[in-house]
Design a protein around this motif. Structure first.
Motif: not given
Length: 363
Positions: A250-268
């Protein structure tokens, strides 16, 4: 009539408030908020404060049952002992009259089972209602292994005055889109009124969750809904491999990743991405507030991609990646037959690979 609602996720809270504002507006209602999600205590405090001005909310209780719900003791003896000897009051620190005419339940938490057990002792005519908590609610079946087991358990323990939450106890099933239901529930199926962006409860929900605008959602073309497979012990899929593939294709600027609420905010964090939304706000709350017209929703098999159509009545193009990773989800396949039949204007794509991904994506 007096009713109880047990909420274990932010989604449960939102749906509960919609029901109390519509179908249950002329009745007295208690709301139990379990500590199963990160912002639970804050949501409880805010709702308790706001409920003083809401005549049909009688009480709001905070339930501390997360630890016992995920009991890892040998043969789960701690959970069994607690179920046999504890009362619901032990998990909220307040006295309960348990004079309910109905219990409205989303999922099988420990407190849910305890409340069912003790409320039945108080009222033999108690109604147990199931309430939608996503696409899985549309495929509830008595033939599922877990429901057959629970039915057997109820037959064994009921002579001793005990019961656990199970489909066989259900009086009604509340769904936003009853036409999508493909299970074998024998009770009545009731439609939950759709929520719209001008809904009366929007202001209340924003206050309860301390909502702050999330403008990043309006700036992107694609929203990918991350899922907590690793937390849930599901080894079918590696979330990190999925993110690597998305970055490559993907063109990374066109993509937003929504983390799952139970995951760590630093996951990626190792990917050093700037387009990861790590707020604890539920997707439904974000959707209620932000302008997301024309966004394409992507996931492996998350219920979140179906939320706009099912709850808000708005069409979005959907891309499911489960085939690409050999992810088996028979209930989703069953659900999709009904979804595609009822909502032909919502495009659901299931690509086999990332090859020519641009051609597969909705325009």
């Amino acid at each position: 009539m007096k009713n109880a609602f047990v909420c274990c996720t932010p989604f449960h809270v939102i749906v509960t408030l919609q029901l109390i504002n519509t179908l249950f507006k002329d009745e007295k209602n208690d709301i139990f908020i379990s500590n199963h999600f990160a912002s639970a205590e804050k949501v409880f405090r805010n709702l308790k404060k706001e409920s003083k001005n809401i005549s049909n909310i009688a009480n709001v209780f905070f339930v501390k049952d997360k630890e016992i719900s995920y009991d890892k003791s040998f043969l789960k003896h701690k959970k069994i002992r607690s179920f046999a000897f504890d009362k619901p009051e032990n998990f909220i620190g307040e006295q309960l009259t348990l004079d309910y005419d109905s219990l409205n339940l989303f999922t099988h938490s420990f407190f849910t089972n305890l409340l069912v057990n003790h409320s039945f002792k108080k009222n033999k005519k108690l109604s147990i209602n199931f309430v939608e908590e996503g696409r899985m609610s549309y495929v509830i079946s008595s033939h599922e292994t877990k429901n057959r087991i629970k039915n057997i358990i109820n037959k064994v323990i009921s002579p001793f005055g005990f019961r656990i939450f199970n489909i066989s106890l259900g009086s009604k099933l509340f769904l936003f889109q009853p036409s999508l239901y493909v299970g074998d529930f024998n009770g009545g199926i009731v439609k939950i009124p759709s929520i719209n962006k001008n809904s009366e409860i929007k202001g209340l929900i924003n206050k309860i969750f301390d909502y702050i605008p999330q403008p990043d959602f309006g700036k992107t073309k694609f929203i990918f809904f991350d899922q907590s497979f690793s937390i849930d012990g599901n080894e079918q899929l590696n979330e990190y491999k999925v993110i690597e593939d998305l970055i490559k294709n993907f063109n990374i600027n066109d993509l937003l990743i929504k983390l799952h609420p139970r995951d760590s905010i630093n996951k990626y964090e190792k990917f050093k991405l700037s387009n990861v939304n790590n707020s604890n706000y539920p997707w439904e709350l974000i959707y209620l507030n932000e302008n997301l017209h024309g966004k394409t929703l992507i996931s492996i098999n998350s219920s979140a991609v179906f939320t706009p159509r099912i709850i808000f009545g708005i069409n979005h193009d959907i891309v499911l990646l489960k085939r690409m990773y050999g992810f088996i989800d028979d209930p989703l396949d069953q659900f999709l037959i009904a979804f595609n039949h009822n909502f032909k204007q919502t495009k659901v794509l299931q690509p086999e690979s990332f090859k020519n991904i641009d051609n597969l994506m909705p325009k």
